[in-house]
Design a protein around this motif. Sequence first.
Motif, PDB file in Angstrom:
ATOM      1  N   ARG A 130     -11.315  18.860  14.554  1.00 45.27           N
ATOM      2  CA  ARG A 130     -11.393  17.607  15.312  1.00 45.27           C
ATOM      3  C   ARG A 130     -10.645  17.736  16.629  1.00 45.27           C
ATOM      4  NH1 ARG A 130      -7.143  13.927  14.810  1.00 45.27           N
ATOM      5  NH2 ARG A 130      -5.447  14.680  13.513  1.00 45.27           N
ATOM      6  N   PRO A 131     -11.211  17.136  17.658  1.00 46.74           N
ATOM      7  CA  PRO A 131     -10.531  17.161  18.957  1.00 46.74           C
ATOM      8  C   PRO A 131      -9.321  16.225  18.921  1.00 46.74           C
ATOM      9  CG  PRO A 131     -12.519  15.840  19.082  1.00 46.74           C
ATOM     10  CD  PRO A 131     -12.486  16.425  17.718  1.00 46.74           C
ATOM     11  N   ILE A 132      -8.245  16.644  19.560  1.00 45.88           N
ATOM     12  CA  ILE A 132      -7.020  15.845  19.607  1.00 45.88           C
ATOM     13  C   ILE A 132      -6.867  15.175  20.962  1.00 45.88           C
ATOM     14  CG2 ILE A 132      -4.498  15.902  19.450  1.00 45.88           C
ATOM     15  CD1 ILE A 132      -5.901  16.343  16.787  1.00 45.88           C
ATOM     16  N   SER A 133      -6.985  15.960  22.035  1.00 42.31           N
ATOM     17  CA  SER A 133      -6.829  15.367  23.369  1.00 42.31           C
ATOM     18  C   SER A 133      -7.382  16.271  24.457  1.00 42.31           C
ATOM     19  CB  SER A 133      -5.350  15.084  23.651  1.00 42.31           C
ATOM     20  OG  SER A 133      -4.630  16.287  23.665  1.00 42.31           O
ATOM     21  N   SER A 134      -7.726  15.619  25.543  1.00 39.87           N
ATOM     22  CA  SER A 134      -8.147  16.311  26.755  1.00 39.87           C
ATOM     23  C   SER A 134      -7.067  16.062  27.785  1.00 39.87           C
ATOM     24  CB  SER A 134      -9.472  15.730  27.256  1.00 39.87           C
ATOM     25  OG  SER A 134      -9.681  16.083  28.610  1.00 39.87           O
ATOM     26  N   PHE A 135      -6.618  17.106  28.431  1.00 40.41           N
ATOM     27  CA  PHE A 135      -5.581  16.938  29.437  1.00 40.41           C
ATOM     28  C   PHE A 135      -6.158  16.808  30.844  1.00 40.41           C
ATOM     29  CE2 PHE A 135      -3.357  18.949  25.875  1.00 40.41           C
ATOM     30  CZ  PHE A 135      -2.392  17.981  25.665  1.00 40.41           C
ATOM     31  N   HIS A 136      -7.466  16.704  30.920  1.00 41.24           N
ATOM     32  CA  HIS A 136      -8.124  16.528  32.208  1.00 41.24           C
ATOM     33  C   HIS A 136      -8.048  15.040  32.570  1.00 41.24           C
ATOM     34  CE1 HIS A 136     -11.326  16.300  35.212  1.00 41.24           C
ATOM     35  NE2 HIS A 136     -11.153  17.604  35.352  1.00 41.24           N
ATOM     36  N   GLU A 137      -7.432  14.717  33.683  1.00 39.19           N
ATOM     37  CA  GLU A 137      -7.146  13.313  34.002  1.00 39.19           C
ATOM     38  C   GLU A 137      -8.376  12.422  34.137  1.00 39.19           C
ATOM     39  OE1 GLU A 137      -6.373  12.979  38.667  1.00 39.19           O
ATOM     40  OE2 GLU A 137      -5.098  14.501  37.704  1.00 39.19           O
ATOM     41  N   HIS A 138      -9.550  12.990  34.456  1.00 44.07           N
ATOM     42  CA  HIS A 138     -10.739  12.154  34.651  1.00 44.07           C
ATOM     43  C   HIS A 138     -11.684  12.159  33.459  1.00 44.07           C
ATOM     44  CE1 HIS A 138      -9.561  11.527  38.765  1.00 44.07           C
ATOM     45  NE2 HIS A 138      -9.469  12.832  38.952  1.00 44.07           N
ATOM     46  N   CYS A 139     -11.399  12.945  32.451  1.00 44.65           N
ATOM     47  CA  CYS A 139     -12.334  13.069  31.332  1.00 44.65           C
ATOM     48  C   CYS A 139     -11.551  13.008  30.025  1.00 44.65           C
ATOM     49  CB  CYS A 139     -13.108  14.384  31.451  1.00 44.65           C
ATOM     50  SG  CYS A 139     -14.694  14.352  30.627  1.00 44.65           S
ATOM     51  N   THR A 140     -11.263  11.774  29.562  1.00 40.61           N
ATOM     52  CA  THR A 140     -10.351  11.607  28.444  1.00 40.61           C
ATOM     53  C   THR A 140     -10.907  10.825  27.256  1.00 40.61           C
ATOM     54  OG1 THR A 140      -9.457   9.646  29.502  1.00 40.61           O
ATOM     55  CG2 THR A 140      -8.298  11.730  29.902  1.00 40.61           C
ATOM     56  N   HIS A 141     -12.129  10.326  27.356  1.00 37.51           N
ATOM     57  CA  HIS A 141     -12.698   9.533  26.270  1.00 37.51           C
ATOM     58  C   HIS A 141     -13.679  10.367  25.459  1.00 37.51           C
ATOM     59  CE1 HIS A 141     -11.171   5.468  27.238  1.00 37.51           C
ATOM     60  NE2 HIS A 141     -10.924   6.072  28.375  1.00 37.51           N
ATOM     61  N   LEU A 142     -13.468  10.410  24.146  1.00 37.99           N
ATOM     62  CA  LEU A 142     -14.375  11.166  23.284  1.00 37.99           C
ATOM     63  C   LEU A 142     -15.743  10.511  23.248  1.00 37.99           C
ATOM     64  CD1 LEU A 142     -12.486  12.259  20.069  1.00 37.99           C
ATOM     65  CD2 LEU A 142     -13.763  13.691  21.636  1.00 37.99           C
ATOM     66  N   ALA A 143     -16.766  11.327  23.367  1.00 39.13           N
ATOM     67  CA  ALA A 143     -18.138  10.829  23.270  1.00 39.13           C
ATOM     68  C   ALA A 143     -18.434  10.489  21.815  1.00 39.13           C
ATOM     69  CB  ALA A 143     -19.113  11.884  23.778  1.00 39.13           C
ATOM     70  N   GLU A 144     -19.367   9.602  21.604  1.00 38.96           N
ATOM     71  CA  GLU A 144     -19.783   9.236  20.253  1.00 38.96           C
ATOM     72  C   GLU A 144     -20.278  10.485  19.527  1.00 38.96           C
ATOM     73  OE1 GLU A 144     -23.186   6.437  18.393  1.00 38.96           O
ATOM     74  OE2 GLU A 144     -22.049   5.578  20.059  1.00 38.96           O
ATOM     75  N   GLY A 145     -19.885  10.630  18.290  1.00 37.22           N
ATOM     76  CA  GLY A 145     -20.304  11.793  17.499  1.00 37.22           C
ATOM     77  C   GLY A 145     -19.432  13.018  17.690  1.00 37.22           C
ATOM     78  N   SER A 146     -18.351  12.901  18.453  1.00 33.80           N
ATOM     79  CA  SER A 146     -17.460  14.046  18.683  1.00 33.80           C
ATOM     80  C   SER A 146     -16.130  13.897  17.963  1.00 33.80           C
ATOM     81  CB  SER A 146     -17.205  14.222  20.186  1.00 33.80           C
ATOM     82  OG  SER A 146     -18.251  14.915  20.800  1.00 33.80           O
ATOM     83  N   SER A 147     -16.078  13.034  16.942  1.00 36.96           N
ATOM     84  CA  SER A 147     -14.784  12.777  16.311  1.00 36.96           C
ATOM     85  C   SER A 147     -14.301  13.898  15.402  1.00 36.96           C
ATOM     86  CB  SER A 147     -14.830  11.459  15.543  1.00 36.96           C
ATOM     87  OG  SER A 147     -15.849  11.508  14.572  1.00 36.96           O
ATOM     88  N   ALA A 148     -15.168  14.467  14.575  1.00 39.57           N
ATOM     89  CA  ALA A 148     -14.745  15.538  13.665  1.00 39.57           C
ATOM     90  C   ALA A 148     -15.968  16.213  13.060  1.00 39.57           C
ATOM     91  CB  ALA A 148     -13.859  14.990  12.560  1.00 39.57           C
TER      92      ALA A 148
END
Length: 145
Positions: free
Chosen positions: A97-115
Motif C-alpha cells: 500500500r502507498p503511504i505518501s507522496s513527497f511531491h508537493e503538487h501530487c499528493t492525493h491517492l487516486a481511486e483504486g490505489s489504496s492497497a
Amino acid sequence: MEMKGKKIVMVMVVLLISVFGVSGWTGEIHGRVVCDVCGDSSLGPEDHILEGAEVAVLCITKSGEVLNYQAFTDAKGIYTVAETMPESDRWDACLARPISSFHEHCTHLAEGSSAVKFGYSHPSGYSHTVRTFVYRPVNVPTYCI
C-alpha cells in the motif's frame, strides 16, 4: 580469533548447512508510483513518475510470522522489497500500500490505489510486480481541462 580459526569455523558452518539441508529462498516485490497530472486515469505525456514516494509492504510467511517492509521509489518511480530466508519461512501472502507522496503538487491517492493483496507462490529468485499506484494533484492544471 586468528585467521586459521576463522577458516575452520566457516568450513564447519558450510558443512552443517549442507548436512542438514537448509535451503535458502529469495523473493522480490516491486512496483511503480506515478502522478496522473490531469486526473484522467490514463497515463500520458504530462504524467510523471514520483521519486521518493513511500510504500509499505506487509507479508505473512509460511510459518506465520508477519514482516513489515518500508520502501521508497527511486529516480524511475520504482520501489523494491527483497528478502532471503529459509524456504520454510518464505512469504505466503502480502499486502502493498502507498503511504505518501513527497511531491508537493501530487499528493492525493487516486481511486483504486489504496492497497493490493496478493499471494506469493513464486519459487526462489523470482519477483512479483504490483500494479502501479497513482497519485493526483489537488488542483488539476488548466491545460488539462
